[in-house]
Write a protein that holds these residues in place. Structure first.
Motif, PDB file in Angstrom:
ATOM      1  N   ILE A  47       0.837  -1.201   0.000  1.00  0.00           N
ATOM      2  CA  ILE A  47       0.000   0.000   0.000  1.00  0.00           C
ATOM      3  C   ILE A  47       0.875   1.255   0.000  1.00  0.00           C
ATOM      4  CG2 ILE A  47      -1.620   1.361   1.391  1.00  0.00           C
ATOM      5  CD1 ILE A  47      -2.858  -1.369   2.260  1.00  0.00           C
ATOM      6  N   GLU A  48       1.956   1.210   0.748  1.00  0.00           N
ATOM      7  CA  GLU A  48       2.854   2.360   0.864  1.00  0.00           C
ATOM      8  C   GLU A  48       3.359   2.825  -0.499  1.00  0.00           C
ATOM      9  OE1 GLU A  48       4.755   5.414   2.697  1.00  0.00           O
ATOM     10  OE2 GLU A  48       3.479   3.972   3.736  1.00  0.00           O
ATOM     11  N   VAL A  49       3.649   1.890  -1.406  1.00  0.00           N
ATOM     12  CA  VAL A  49       4.207   2.271  -2.707  1.00  0.00           C
ATOM     13  C   VAL A  49       3.131   2.545  -3.757  1.00  0.00           C
ATOM     14  CG1 VAL A  49       6.368   1.040  -2.265  1.00  0.00           C
ATOM     15  CG2 VAL A  49       4.538  -0.098  -3.546  1.00  0.00           C
ATOM     16  N   CYS A  50       1.869   2.323  -3.410  1.00  0.00           N
ATOM     17  CA  CYS A  50       0.772   2.539  -4.361  1.00  0.00           C
ATOM     18  C   CYS A  50       0.226   3.959  -4.273  1.00  0.00           C
ATOM     19  CB  CYS A  50      -0.355   1.544  -4.090  1.00  0.00           C
ATOM     20  SG  CYS A  50       0.038  -0.094  -4.683  1.00  0.00           S
ATOM     21  N   ASP A  51      -0.426   4.353  -5.353  1.00  0.00           N
ATOM     22  CA  ASP A  51      -1.118   5.638  -5.394  1.00  0.00           C
ATOM     23  C   ASP A  51      -2.543   5.511  -4.884  1.00  0.00           C
ATOM     24  OD1 ASP A  51       1.059   6.909  -6.915  1.00  0.00           O
ATOM     25  OD2 ASP A  51       0.392   5.566  -8.525  1.00  0.00           O
ATOM     26  N   CYS A  52      -3.079   4.285  -4.974  1.00  0.00           N
ATOM     27  CA  CYS A  52      -4.503   4.083  -4.740  1.00  0.00           C
ATOM     28  C   CYS A  52      -4.747   2.669  -4.216  1.00  0.00           C
ATOM     29  CB  CYS A  52      -5.231   4.285  -6.074  1.00  0.00           C
ATOM     30  SG  CYS A  52      -6.995   4.019  -6.039  1.00  0.00           S
ATOM     31  N   VAL A  53      -5.811   2.506  -3.440  1.00  0.00           N
ATOM     32  CA  VAL A  53      -6.250   1.181  -3.006  1.00  0.00           C
ATOM     33  C   VAL A  53      -7.640   0.943  -3.576  1.00  0.00           C
ATOM     34  CG1 VAL A  53      -6.740  -0.335  -1.049  1.00  0.00           C
ATOM     35  CG2 VAL A  53      -4.866   1.319  -0.894  1.00  0.00           C
ATOM     36  N   TYR A  54      -7.803  -0.199  -4.226  1.00  0.00           N
ATOM     37  CA  TYR A  54      -9.069  -0.607  -4.819  1.00  0.00           C
ATOM     38  C   TYR A  54      -9.695  -1.664  -3.910  1.00  0.00           C
ATOM     39  CZ  TYR A  54     -12.273  -2.464  -8.388  1.00  0.00           C
ATOM     40  OH  TYR A  54     -13.382  -2.877  -9.095  1.00  0.00           O
ATOM     41  N   ASN A 111     -16.360  -7.089  -0.977  1.00  0.00           N
ATOM     42  CA  ASN A 111     -16.434  -7.839   0.282  1.00  0.00           C
ATOM     43  C   ASN A 111     -15.427  -7.364   1.341  1.00  0.00           C
ATOM     44  OD1 ASN A 111     -14.024  -8.781  -0.705  1.00  0.00           O
ATOM     45  ND2 ASN A 111     -14.651 -10.911  -0.873  1.00  0.00           N
ATOM     46  N   TRP A 112     -14.830  -6.219   1.142  1.00  0.00           N
ATOM     47  CA  TRP A 112     -13.747  -5.792   2.039  1.00  0.00           C
ATOM     48  C   TRP A 112     -14.209  -5.607   3.480  1.00  0.00           C
ATOM     49  CZ3 TRP A 112     -13.164  -1.268   4.861  1.00  0.00           C
ATOM     50  CH2 TRP A 112     -14.074  -0.241   4.586  1.00  0.00           C
ATOM     51  N   LYS A 113     -15.462  -5.213   3.689  1.00  0.00           N
ATOM     52  CA  LYS A 113     -15.943  -4.987   5.050  1.00  0.00           C
ATOM     53  C   LYS A 113     -16.104  -6.284   5.835  1.00  0.00           C
ATOM     54  CE  LYS A 113     -18.239  -0.585   4.286  1.00  0.00           C
ATOM     55  NZ  LYS A 113     -19.508   0.141   4.330  1.00  0.00           N
ATOM     56  N   ASP A 114     -16.046  -7.430   5.141  1.00  0.00           N
ATOM     57  CA  ASP A 114     -16.130  -8.737   5.794  1.00  0.00           C
ATOM     58  C   ASP A 114     -14.761  -9.262   6.210  1.00  0.00           C
ATOM     59  OD1 ASP A 114     -18.906  -8.771   5.323  1.00  0.00           O
ATOM     60  OD2 ASP A 114     -18.622  -9.682   3.349  1.00  0.00           O
ATOM     61  N   SER A 115     -13.730  -8.459   6.063  1.00  0.00           N
ATOM     62  CA  SER A 115     -12.360  -8.896   6.306  1.00  0.00           C
ATOM     63  C   SER A 115     -11.680  -8.022   7.349  1.00  0.00           C
ATOM     64  CB  SER A 115     -11.560  -8.820   4.999  1.00  0.00           C
ATOM     65  OG  SER A 115     -10.181  -8.960   5.234  1.00  0.00           O
ATOM     66  N   TYR A 116     -11.203  -8.642   8.406  1.00  0.00           N
ATOM     67  CA  TYR A 116     -10.444  -7.930   9.441  1.00  0.00           C
ATOM     68  C   TYR A 116      -9.225  -7.241   8.820  1.00  0.00           C
ATOM     69  CZ  TYR A 116      -7.432  -7.204  13.505  1.00  0.00           C
ATOM     70  OH  TYR A 116      -6.591  -6.658  14.450  1.00  0.00           O
ATOM     71  N   GLY A 117      -8.482  -7.987   7.997  1.00  0.00           N
ATOM     72  CA  GLY A 117      -7.279  -7.433   7.381  1.00  0.00           C
ATOM     73  C   GLY A 117      -7.573  -6.285   6.433  1.00  0.00           C
ATOM     74  N   ALA A 118      -8.623  -6.420   5.618  1.00  0.00           N
ATOM     75  CA  ALA A 118      -8.965  -5.350   4.669  1.00  0.00           C
ATOM     76  C   ALA A 118      -9.438  -4.098   5.400  1.00  0.00           C
ATOM     77  CB  ALA A 118     -10.019  -5.832   3.681  1.00  0.00           C
ATOM     78  N   LYS A 119     -10.098  -4.268   6.545  1.00  0.00           N
ATOM     79  CA  LYS A 119     -10.495  -3.088   7.326  1.00  0.00           C
ATOM     80  C   LYS A 119      -9.263  -2.387   7.895  1.00  0.00           C
ATOM     81  CE  LYS A 119     -13.854  -5.408   9.501  1.00  0.00           C
ATOM     82  NZ  LYS A 119     -14.960  -5.694  10.447  1.00  0.00           N
ATOM     83  N   LEU A 120      -8.251  -3.153   8.280  1.00  0.00           N
ATOM     84  CA  LEU A 120      -6.991  -2.531   8.718  1.00  0.00           C
ATOM     85  C   LEU A 120      -6.308  -1.824   7.544  1.00  0.00           C
ATOM     86  CD1 LEU A 120      -5.526  -5.300  11.064  1.00  0.00           C
ATOM     87  CD2 LEU A 120      -6.511  -3.101  11.746  1.00  0.00           C
ATOM     88  N   GLU A 121      -6.369  -2.432   6.373  1.00  0.00           N
ATOM     89  CA  GLU A 121      -5.800  -1.803   5.181  1.00  0.00           C
ATOM     90  C   GLU A 121      -6.536  -0.501   4.848  1.00  0.00           C
ATOM     91  OE1 GLU A 121      -4.211  -5.834   2.946  1.00  0.00           O
ATOM     92  OE2 GLU A 121      -6.250  -5.141   2.558  1.00  0.00           O
ATOM     93  N   TYR A 122      -7.835  -0.487   5.017  1.00  0.00           N
ATOM     94  CA  TYR A 122      -8.610   0.743   4.814  1.00  0.00           C
ATOM     95  C   TYR A 122      -8.123   1.841   5.761  1.00  0.00           C
ATOM     96  CZ  TYR A 122     -12.477   4.038   4.927  1.00  0.00           C
ATOM     97  OH  TYR A 122     -13.219   5.195   4.906  1.00  0.00           O
ATOM     98  N   ASP A 123      -7.990   1.491   7.042  1.00  0.00           N
ATOM     99  CA  ASP A 123      -7.527   2.472   8.021  1.00  0.00           C
ATOM    100  C   ASP A 123      -6.127   2.973   7.679  1.00  0.00           C
ATOM    101  OD1 ASP A 123      -9.910   2.265   9.446  1.00  0.00           O
ATOM    102  OD2 ASP A 123      -9.085   0.840  10.899  1.00  0.00           O
ATOM    103  N   TYR A 124      -5.253   2.056   7.257  1.00  0.00           N
ATOM    104  CA  TYR A 124      -3.887   2.442   6.912  1.00  0.00           C
ATOM    105  C   TYR A 124      -3.881   3.348   5.675  1.00  0.00           C
ATOM    106  CZ  TYR A 124       1.082   2.157   5.943  1.00  0.00           C
ATOM    107  OH  TYR A 124       2.397   2.477   5.705  1.00  0.00           O
ATOM    108  N   ALA A 125      -4.639   2.972   4.662  1.00  0.00           N
ATOM    109  CA  ALA A 125      -4.696   3.784   3.438  1.00  0.00           C
ATOM    110  C   ALA A 125      -5.245   5.174   3.739  1.00  0.00           C
ATOM    111  CB  ALA A 125      -5.546   3.083   2.381  1.00  0.00           C
ATOM    112  N   ARG A 126      -6.257   5.224   4.568  1.00  0.00           N
ATOM    113  CA  ARG A 126      -6.839   6.516   4.957  1.00  0.00           C
ATOM    114  C   ARG A 126      -5.812   7.350   5.719  1.00  0.00           C
ATOM    115  NH1 ARG A 126     -11.766   7.399   8.991  1.00  0.00           N
ATOM    116  NH2 ARG A 126     -12.070   9.597   8.585  1.00  0.00           N
ATOM    117  N   PHE A 127      -5.107   6.725   6.661  1.00  0.00           N
ATOM    118  CA  PHE A 127      -4.082   7.417   7.436  1.00  0.00           C
ATOM    119  C   PHE A 127      -2.993   7.967   6.514  1.00  0.00           C
ATOM    120  CE2 PHE A 127       0.057   7.234   9.586  1.00  0.00           C
ATOM    121  CZ  PHE A 127      -0.169   8.114  10.630  1.00  0.00           C
TER     122      PHE A 127
END
Length: 91
Positions: free
Chosen positions: A56-63, A67-83
């Protein structure tokens, strides 16, 4: 644009196909795609997240797959991308 794909992997048997379809779609639009579904089996969840946060750090965008809201890891990725102030797109 470099785009990371986020979505449910753990407990979802069809994740490889779902991520591959998203990768193919994004590549057809001319993007460079980082797909965590190609990582090898056998790591602990925190090890996967360490790698995924680096992707995520090297990307410009997260797609985010639908089903991302059903995933603990994807919710952490959302928070990280937002941060990190990353652009976010949703399937």
């Amino acid at each position: 644009m470099k785009i990371y794909i986020a979505g449910k992997i753990t407990g979802f048997d069809g994740y490889k196909e779902k991520f591959q379809l998203a990768e193919d779609y994004l590549k057809s639009k001319g993007h460079v795609v980082l797909n965590p579904a190609i990582l090898p089996d056998g790591l602990d969840q925190h090890e996967y997240l360490t790698i995924c946060f680096a992707m995520i750090e090297v990307c410009d965008c997260v797609y985010f797959l639908d089903n991302w809201k059903d995933s603990y890891g994807a919710k952490l990725e959302y928070d990280y991308a937002r941060f990190e102030g990353k652009e976010m797109l949703f399937q």
